[in-house]
Structure formats: structure tokens, C-alpha cells
Design an enzyme around this catalytic site. Sequence first.
Site, PDB file in Angstrom:
ATOM      1  N   HIS A 249       2.116   2.668  43.785  1.00 31.23           N
ATOM      2  CA  HIS A 249       1.410   3.713  43.052  1.00 31.23           C
ATOM      3  C   HIS A 249       1.511   4.987  43.876  1.00 31.23           C
ATOM      4  O   HIS A 249       1.309   4.950  45.082  1.00 31.23           O
ATOM      5  CB  HIS A 249      -0.053   3.299  42.858  1.00 31.23           C
ATOM      6  CG  HIS A 249      -0.801   4.134  41.867  1.00 31.23           C
ATOM      7  ND1 HIS A 249      -1.096   5.452  42.092  1.00 31.23           N
ATOM      8  CD2 HIS A 249      -1.299   3.842  40.639  1.00 31.23           C
ATOM      9  CE1 HIS A 249      -1.758   5.930  41.040  1.00 31.23           C
ATOM     10  NE2 HIS A 249      -1.889   4.964  40.146  1.00 31.23           N
ATOM     11  N   ARG A 269      -4.299  13.003  37.439  1.00 33.21           N
ATOM     12  CA  ARG A 269      -3.163  13.810  36.955  1.00 33.21           C
ATOM     13  C   ARG A 269      -3.188  13.916  35.439  1.00 33.21           C
ATOM     14  O   ARG A 269      -2.894  14.962  34.880  1.00 33.21           O
ATOM     15  CB  ARG A 269      -1.843  13.205  37.456  1.00 33.21           C
ATOM     16  CG  ARG A 269      -1.548  13.543  38.913  1.00 33.21           C
ATOM     17  CD  ARG A 269      -0.372  12.755  39.461  1.00 33.21           C
ATOM     18  NE  ARG A 269      -0.713  11.347  39.660  1.00 33.21           N
ATOM     19  CZ  ARG A 269       0.031  10.321  39.283  1.00 33.21           C
ATOM     20  NH1 ARG A 269       1.194  10.526  38.703  1.00 33.21           N
ATOM     21  NH2 ARG A 269      -0.361   9.085  39.517  1.00 33.21           N
TER      22      ARG A 269
END
Length: 632
Positions: A249, A269
Site C-alpha cells: 500500500h 487521497r
Amino acid sequence: TTRIERHHYDVVVIGAGGAGLRAAIEARLAGKRTAIISKSLFGKAHTVMAEGGAAAAMGNVNSKDNWMVHFRDTMRGGKFLNNFRMAELHAKEAPERIWELETYGALFDRTKDGRISQRNFGGHEYPRLAHVGDRTGLELIRTLQQKIVSLQQEDFAETGSYDSKIKVFAETTITELLLDGDAVAGAFGYYRENGEFLLLEAPAVVLATGGVGRSYKVTSNSWEYTGDGHALALRAGATLINMEFLQFHPTGMVWPPSVKGILVTESVRGDGGVLRNSDGKRFMFNYVPDVFRKQYAETEEEADRWYTDPDNNRRPPELLPRDEVARAINSEVKEGRGTPAGGVYLDVSTRMPAETIIKRLPSMHHQFKELADVDITKEPMEVGPTCHYVMGGVEVDPDSAAAFGTVTGLFAAGEVSGGMHGSNRLGGNSLSDLLVFGKRAGEHASSYVDALAKRPKVATADVEAALDVALAPLNRQSGENPYTLQQDLQAVMGDLVGIIRRAGELTDALKRLQELKARVANVGATGGRRYNPGWHLALDLRNMMVVSECTAKAALEREESRGGHTREDFPAMSPDWRRVNLVCSLEKSGDVHLEHKPVPTMRGELISLFERTELSKYLTDDELTSFDALAE
Ligand code: FAD
């Protein structure tokens, strides 16, 4: 002789995350006596940690969304190595599974007009993740547990016992599956608290044990993720596919050292957070690969407009699939543009008002304040890649979740299974995967039991053998220290089988894994059987070793870069390798055997969901010609 508690069930579900609970509900609804086993406390699984949400093409926020778009995004995210049938079933059935959760009592966040709200995530063309703030997994587990309790109350009303049809064994670790010939006959394990042993006789077992992250030092995974289900499957004669594909990740915490690896959700994000290097530059614009060029913004202005006007602008490159973002961060740091702690900056503080941050990302706000003394409404976070998810796993039949290989009566769902996500999983596609294939596994395990002419029997010799293996570390009090061995394993995997891989290092890794394997065979644990974590780890190590060997072997074999497997010496995707699944099985000697198997070919109506120009980036010329014929 050592006492062994005996139980009889129709279906034993190993794992109490989303996949396990959903499978158990289905088995119980099919009238099966069902056991749920969980290595940790009931309710504490990775599923509970999931933050961002569950992907399902309900089309609530953008009505253009539907299962075909979701299918397409999933195949693109996995770089076309996905088992297409699993991706198809997943995209088609996810909305129903989410709505069903609300009938069990879940309450997702809402749109203004009262429908289930959906948020943006990397690789998803439209807002698609059903969520509850950034605590979606908690709601999922809470709801599934509540459903189980309500079923137990029904059973109590009918039989006078809550446990008569569905029983939970918490803090209980399964160490071995037992077979009658090739048929599953039961599972053997121990209670963590008192070290007592138990045998669950059952003709069907559903593996729902989650991931393998604990073979890496920097990981978002918690202590119980030692690849147990993967190893149990291998030892029972099942196969694992594509174990080289691990998802790093892009955003884990990098500071302070004690919390390095803990996840920073992609929702940061998705909701507008941006990545910057130490020069203050939004570097992701430099890392959009050709295959994705058409779908991503080229300027900051366009990227920023996308959040409010997604129909007329392209997405920000911060929302590329995870493998792309993780590699980009890795490069920035390597080229000297990292932060003091060796990460990059992830900023929401300059992107939205403090109240919005606290409302949309409450756990992140809390996590950074508590663990790093950083107020994310005022300053950027420091983040870097962390080992997060394994795309590879038990090779299963897509419709029934039955394990391939020689074994029958074994099913696998959730992270422990392989195929669905190809070489890279899109965020949010795991929670939906758990529900879709958890249900299918429970259903098919039940019908398997119904169809059996006679019940498989557990052999006494096999129980004794499982007991001997479990007791062995305690009989070697001065053997190798399990904690040292785990650290050594983590060093090999992190340094030599990490994000960026090379043939020389992988060969070295395999050699070192052989040396470690010999030491693990001599692992010892001091003390007795009452709550003894050293002993537990000694038993887990056996699983971590075999799973790591699969990963390293497959990583050396696959001479291309795709999704969660990057070879510095073979930096491009190869259409020939796209046709190959790497399948691991276990030889009698205990060595891992690796085989090439063709990736199943997509059906015509699914192929025609893609433009030929896009397919030409992934497929061989031969395939394109035959696909042209199929798509007509
Ligand atoms: P898990 O939930 O991992 O449960 C595994 C179960 O198996 C546990 O109960 C464990 O105790 C048990 N177990 C393991 N070994 C044994 C054994 N030997 N004997 C008995 N029991 C055993 N995915 C998304 O889609 N969206 C997200 O927003 C998201 N966020 C995430 C955030 C974090 C921090 C992490 C770590 C993951 C996230 N993921 C997310 C991924 C997702 O949460 C996991 O892939 C998913 O929850 C796995 O579910 P599962 O049911 O397969 O297994």
C-alpha cells in the site's frame, strides 16, 4: 496421554473476518451445524480495520456506474490477470450483498436524497465505495456479528441452547486439517489461553484466514496474519496461485519507528489529499504509465476540477492503482526527494477546512494525533509503502469457492483465496469480495455436505501426528528462538523479496529461506502450554516459511513486471506472461513445486466491454486475433 476435546459440525469456518462470518451465516441458513474459529478475539480481524469502504456499482452518486464498469476497472487494476469469472460475479453481486447488510442492520453514510453514499477510490471510474466515515469495516463486522447473534437467539428459542447450530470458538488457532483419503474430515487446533487441544470433526471446511503480511517487518497487518490458511490448504493438497503478487500500500505511517507500517487510508487521497515530495512538488504527474494516460489529468488544475466536475475532467494521478503510487513513492525517496523519516508528504491540511477533515477522516485525525503527535488539519502526514494485502492465494473454482488440487470439501473465501484481483487489488474491492465469495463459500460448502454419501472419518494416527507437531517446540526448550527466526525471515522477505525485485536477490532469498527452514524445524519454546505466545509463534513460523517460499519462487519465475510484482531486470509487462498463472503445490518432501497454468480466457460478451486499443496493450497478437472473432 494429552486430552483432546472433540466436537462435531457440518461446516467449520476458519476465520471470523468478513468472509468467515458471511460464510457461516450462509451455512447456518442452509441448516448446517456451523463452527466459527478465530485466532484472535471475536470481532478483531482485518475486516474491522478496513477504513475506506466496500466497492459496489450501485450507481447512487453517479448513475453511469454499473457492474460492467466495475468489472472493467477491476480487470484493469489487476492488469488483466484476474480470474475474469470471479471479477464478473463480484461486480454483479456486490450491490446486492451491500443492500443485504442493511437488512441485517448496517447503516451506511447517505447521499442528500437518502441513498447509500459512495466515495471515490483509486482505479474506480465512478464514486463506488459504500462507507461509514472511515470506519467501514467496523460497521461490517458489527452487523455480521449482530446477524449471528440473532440467529443464535432463534436457535435458543427452538432448542434451548444458543450454540446448538452456530458456535464461535474465539482465541483458538487451527494448526492442521485432517483428511480421510482426499476428503476433508476435520480440523485440529488449540485454545490460545490455556493451551488445551481440540478436534473439530466436519466434512467441510471454509478457509477465511486472511493474509500473510507478518512475514514482512513494515506491514499494515496485525500479528495473526501469518498465512495459516494458505499453508493449511497446501498441506491438505490444495494449490495456491500467483503468490508473487503482494500489494504494498503506498501510504503507511513512516514515523515514529514504533508505528511504521500502520495504514493511512486511501480515502485521504480519494477525498482530495495530495502527495508531495520534499521540494513541495506533486510528483505523481510524472508517473502516469502509458496504459492509464487517457484516464488521468495532466495538470494540477484539471486534477483539482475533477473533484467537483468529474464528467468534464480527468482524475488526479494520486488516484492511480496502488502499485503505481507505491513505486512512484519508492522512486522519489530513492532519488533523494523524500522526507526526513524516509517517506513523502500526504497533505489534506491545505486542501480542505479542518471541520471537513475531522468529519470525513476522523480515524486518521485521531491516529496521527495519538501516535505521531501530528495534527493533520494543520500539517502534512509523512507516508511510505507498507506490505498490505496478498493477491495470490488458494486456487478456487470461481462459482463455488471450492479449492482446486487433490482435496475435496475445502473452500476458501476472502483474502486467503486467489484469482479475483489478478496482479493488483483495487481499494474497496476486498470488503465486497468477502461478502460475495463468503456467501458463495457457505452456500457451496453446505450443498457439498448434503451431497455426501457418507461422512469422512478422522484417523486416530492423524490426530496424534498433529498433536506431535503442535507439542514439538515445547519439547525443545533450548531450540531456536521463534522471535529471532521471525525477524530473520522478515529481513529476507523485506530486503530481497520486497517492492522492487531482482533475479540475483531472489535466488539469494531462496537459499536463505532453505537455511531458515532448517532452523525453523528446530524451533523451541520455553515454558508450558498456558498462554504462551512464544509457542504460538513457533507454530505460525512453519506456515510463514512455506508461504514465503511460494512467494519467492514465483517471484523469481515471473520474468516481467505487473501489478504487485516489479522486476528491475524485467521492467515491462509481457503479454506472454499475462497468459500464465503460477501455481504452487506441496511435494511429499515438504518442498514447494511450481507450475505454469493458463489464465482462463474471457467470454466474448465480456471482451467486448473493452476497446481493442486497450486490449492491445495487454494481449498477445494471437490472442487479439482470436478475441476479435469472439467479440463479434
Ligand atoms: P480477516 O478479516 O483478515 O480475518 C481473518 C480471520 O482469520 C481472523 O478472525 C483471524 O483471527 C482468523 N485466523 C487466521 N488464522 C487462523 C488460524 N490458524 N486459526 C483460526 N483462525 C485464524 N479492504 C477494503 O476493501 N476496503 C478498505 O477500506 C480496507 N482497508 C483496510 C485497512 C487496513 C488497516 C487493513 C489491514 C486492510 C484493509 N483492507 C481494506 C483489506 C481488508 O480489510 C482485508 O483484505 C479483509 O478484511 C480480509 O478479510 P477476510 O475475511 O479475508 O480476513
